[in-house]
Write a protein that holds these residues in place. Structure first.
Motif, PDB file in Angstrom:
ATOM      1  N   UNK A  40       0.827  -1.203   0.000  1.00 44.46           N
ATOM      2  CA  UNK A  40       0.000   0.000   0.000  1.00 44.46           C
ATOM      3  C   UNK A  40       0.864   1.258   0.000  1.00 44.46           C
ATOM      4  N   UNK A  41       1.979   1.228   0.720  1.00 46.49           N
ATOM      5  CA  UNK A  41       2.864   2.384   0.764  1.00 46.49           C
ATOM      6  C   UNK A  41       3.492   2.649  -0.604  1.00 46.49           C
ATOM      7  N   UNK A  42       3.839   1.590  -1.312  1.00 49.43           N
ATOM      8  CA  UNK A  42       4.388   1.758  -2.660  1.00 49.43           C
ATOM      9  C   UNK A  42       3.330   2.352  -3.602  1.00 49.43           C
ATOM     10  N   UNK A  43       2.072   1.945  -3.427  1.00 48.25           N
ATOM     11  CA  UNK A  43       0.996   2.534  -4.226  1.00 48.25           C
ATOM     12  C   UNK A  43       0.845   4.021  -3.896  1.00 48.25           C
ATOM     13  N   UNK A  44       0.986   4.369  -2.613  1.00 53.80           N
ATOM     14  CA  UNK A  44       0.930   5.780  -2.212  1.00 53.80           C
ATOM     15  C   UNK A  44       2.042   6.588  -2.882  1.00 53.80           C
ATOM     16  N   UNK A  45       3.251   6.012  -2.931  1.00 51.12           N
ATOM     17  CA  UNK A  45       4.379   6.721  -3.536  1.00 51.12           C
ATOM     18  C   UNK A  45       4.134   6.964  -5.019  1.00 51.12           C
ATOM     19  N   UNK A  46       3.587   5.957  -5.719  1.00 53.07           N
ATOM     20  CA  UNK A  46       3.255   6.115  -7.134  1.00 53.07           C
ATOM     21  C   UNK A  46       2.259   7.249  -7.330  1.00 53.07           C
ATOM     22  N   UNK A  47       1.232   7.279  -6.479  1.00 51.47           N
ATOM     23  CA  UNK A  47       0.207   8.314  -6.595  1.00 51.47           C
ATOM     24  C   UNK A  47       0.749   9.681  -6.199  1.00 51.47           C
ATOM     25  N   UNK A  48       1.613   9.732  -5.202  1.00 48.99           N
ATOM     26  CA  UNK A  48       2.187  11.012  -4.771  1.00 48.99           C
ATOM     27  C   UNK A  48       2.932  11.688  -5.910  1.00 48.99           C
ATOM     28  N   UNK A  49       3.677  10.900  -6.704  1.00 47.98           N
ATOM     29  CA  UNK A  49       4.377  11.458  -7.862  1.00 47.98           C
ATOM     30  C   UNK A  49       3.381  12.028  -8.875  1.00 47.98           C
ATOM     31  N   UNK A  50       2.278  11.316  -9.100  1.00 47.46           N
ATOM     32  CA  UNK A  50       1.256  11.793 -10.043  1.00 47.46           C
ATOM     33  C   UNK A  50       0.606  13.068  -9.529  1.00 47.46           C
ATOM     34  N   UNK A  51       0.285  13.107  -8.240  1.00 53.01           N
ATOM     35  CA  UNK A  51      -0.352  14.283  -7.657  1.00 53.01           C
ATOM     36  C   UNK A  51       0.576  15.489  -7.731  1.00 53.01           C
ATOM     37  N   UNK A  52       1.860  15.277  -7.459  1.00 48.10           N
ATOM     38  CA  UNK A  52       2.830  16.369  -7.526  1.00 48.10           C
ATOM     39  C   UNK A  52       2.859  16.976  -8.923  1.00 48.10           C
ATOM     40  N   UNK A  53       2.864  16.113  -9.939  1.00 47.99           N
ATOM     41  CA  UNK A  53       2.871  16.599 -11.324  1.00 47.99           C
ATOM     42  C   UNK A  53       1.575  17.340 -11.655  1.00 47.99           C
ATOM     43  N   UNK A  54       0.434  16.815 -11.215  1.00 46.80           N
ATOM     44  CA  UNK A  54      -0.847  17.457 -11.501  1.00 46.80           C
ATOM     45  C   UNK A  54      -0.949  18.821 -10.823  1.00 46.80           C
ATOM     46  N   UNK A  55      -0.398  18.947  -9.635  1.00 49.05           N
ATOM     47  CA  UNK A  55      -0.398  20.247  -8.946  1.00 49.05           C
ATOM     48  C   UNK A  55       0.433  21.268  -9.729  1.00 49.05           C
ATOM     49  N   UNK A  56       1.579  20.831 -10.240  1.00 54.11           N
ATOM     50  CA  UNK A  56       2.380  21.733 -11.081  1.00 54.11           C
ATOM     51  C   UNK A  56       1.616  22.121 -12.338  1.00 54.11           C
ATOM     52  N   UNK A  57       0.930  21.149 -12.944  1.00 49.63           N
ATOM     53  CA  UNK A  57       0.181  21.419 -14.171  1.00 49.63           C
ATOM     54  C   UNK A  57      -0.934  22.429 -13.917  1.00 49.63           C
ATOM     55  N   UNK A  58      -1.668  22.271 -12.816  1.00 48.21           N
ATOM     56  CA  UNK A  58      -2.737  23.214 -12.480  1.00 48.21           C
ATOM     57  C   UNK A  58      -2.181  24.618 -12.265  1.00 48.21           C
ATOM     58  N   UNK A  59      -1.018  24.698 -11.616  1.00 47.97           N
ATOM     59  CA  UNK A  59      -0.406  26.015 -11.415  1.00 47.97           C
ATOM     60  C   UNK A  59      -0.021  26.654 -12.745  1.00 47.97           C
ATOM     61  N   UNK A  60       0.459  25.846 -13.691  1.00 45.35           N
ATOM     62  CA  UNK A  60       0.775  26.375 -15.027  1.00 45.35           C
ATOM     63  C   UNK A  60      -0.469  26.899 -15.723  1.00 45.35           C
ATOM     64  N   UNK A  61      -1.632  26.321 -15.410  1.00 48.43           N
ATOM     65  CA  UNK A  61      -2.899  26.779 -15.983  1.00 48.43           C
ATOM     66  C   UNK A  61      -3.479  27.965 -15.222  1.00 48.43           C
ATOM     67  N   UNK A  62      -2.785  28.429 -14.187  1.00 52.18           N
ATOM     68  CA  UNK A  62      -3.265  29.563 -13.414  1.00 52.18           C
ATOM     69  C   UNK A  62      -4.225  29.212 -12.303  1.00 52.18           C
ATOM     70  N   UNK A  63      -4.320  27.926 -11.964  1.00 55.57           N
ATOM     71  CA  UNK A  63      -5.202  27.490 -10.878  1.00 55.57           C
ATOM     72  C   UNK A  63      -4.409  27.476  -9.577  1.00 55.57           C
ATOM     73  N   UNK A  64      -4.894  28.176  -8.583  1.00 53.89           N
ATOM     74  CA  UNK A  64      -4.206  28.245  -7.298  1.00 53.89           C
ATOM     75  C   UNK A  64      -4.292  26.904  -6.575  1.00 53.89           C
ATOM     76  N   UNK A  65      -3.137  26.361  -6.188  1.00 50.17           N
ATOM     77  CA  UNK A  65      -3.083  25.098  -5.440  1.00 50.17           C
ATOM     78  C   UNK A  65      -2.309  25.364  -4.159  1.00 50.17           C
TER      79      UNK A  65
END
Length: 288
Positions: free
Chosen positions: A181-206
């Motif tokens: 489960x922890x390894x699954x969390x790490x995989x998702x954490x990387x995806x979430x980190x990238x999505x947060x950067x992407x939203x910021x590039x679109x001008x969405x406050x995160x």
């Protein structure tokens, strides 16, 4: 650059809009796929994979010509970009493209018969959705009978819209379900980190941590508690990575009961009732 008007069809993906939101589907793509598969009947099934099936490379007789199997599985991989409901069976079937057998092909036909009955289902993105991320992570421990490696899965929502999902076999054998489960969390954490950067590039406050939901109290405890982390050094960098993301307020871990764990959907076959429940929660819907 030319203005081609409202988006309707692009690379096999159909887009339609209403006052309530957007729908994306691949109905024509599925029709073409079924035509290429040349099914001899119109039988349908309500779930894409049978319960408690564990396919092995040695099951059945080798196909004399694996070309059709490889072509159909490759087509399903692309279809999964709008159909999270086939993510798990496509992940399983794609592991046998090098040497498929008659058993693997029969399970492939079941997926096609499921699509035949759900050809008009679409993925819905509500226009009233918020711009807050919420993510679910899950794993099935030692689920592969051939090498005992676990399966990670996640799904990410932007408000009420499903925007990312994945099923992936872990690269190392986990010695406990909490480790998987922890390894699954790490995989998702990387995806979430990238999505947060992407939203910021679109001008969405995160500015607030992204809620990451798991049904493993053990994995959540390891990520929060440095003492317990010291007792699990064999997990490697995943525990460090998740804990650092928690401390940096990139994610906020929260427990969710297993029956409400939406990331359970792409980790295993479901009963008919469970399958219908998850489809509604993921906004995979038939036409109104």
């Amino acid at each position: 650059m030319s203005d081609l008007g409202p988006l309707r069809y692009f690379l096999g993906i159909e887009v339609s809009s209403t006052s309530d939101g957007f729908f994306i589907s691949q109905e024509k793509y599925i029709q073409d796929l079924l035509a290429r598969a040349a099914l001899t009947d119109e039988r349908i099934v309500e779930t894409p994979m049978e319960l408690n099936v564990h396919l092995r490379a040695t099951d059945g007789d080798p196909l004399p010509d694996p070309t059709r199997y490889r072509h159909l599985v490759g087509s399903l991989v692309y279809l999964a970009v709008t159909h999270p409901d086939i993510s798990y069976p496509v992940h399983i079937l794609s592991q046998f493209v090098s040497a498929p057998t008659s058993v693997h092909y029969s399970h492939l036909l079941r997926v096609l018969r499921y699509l035949q009955g759900t050809i008009s289902h679409r993925l819905f993105f509500p226009s009233s959705s918020s711009l807050q991320l919420q993510a679910y992570a899950d794993a099935t421990w030692a689920s592969d009978p051939s090498d005992r490696r676990s399966l990670s899965a996640y799904c990410v929502f932007l408000g009420g819209s499903l925007i990312a999902w994945k099923t992936k076999k872990q690269i190392a054998v986990s010695r406990s379900s909490a480790e998987a489960e922890l390894r699954a969390m790490a995989l998702l954490t990387a995806e979430v980190t990238w999505l947060r950067w992407l939203l910021q590039d679109f001008g969405v406050s995160v500015t607030t941590p992204t809620l990451l939901l798991s049904d493993s109290t053990g994995a959540i405890s390891i990520a929060h508690d440095p003492v317990k982390h010291e007792l699990t050094k064999h997990i490697g960098v995943d525990a460090f990575y998740v804990r650092a993301a928690v401390q940096d307020q990139v994610i906020a871990l929260q427990y969710v009961p297993s029956e409400l764990q939406l990331a359970d959907f792409p980790t295993k076959a479901q009963t008919r009732a469970q399958h219908g429940f998850y489809l509604s929660k993921l906004s995979v819907v038939p036409p109104p």
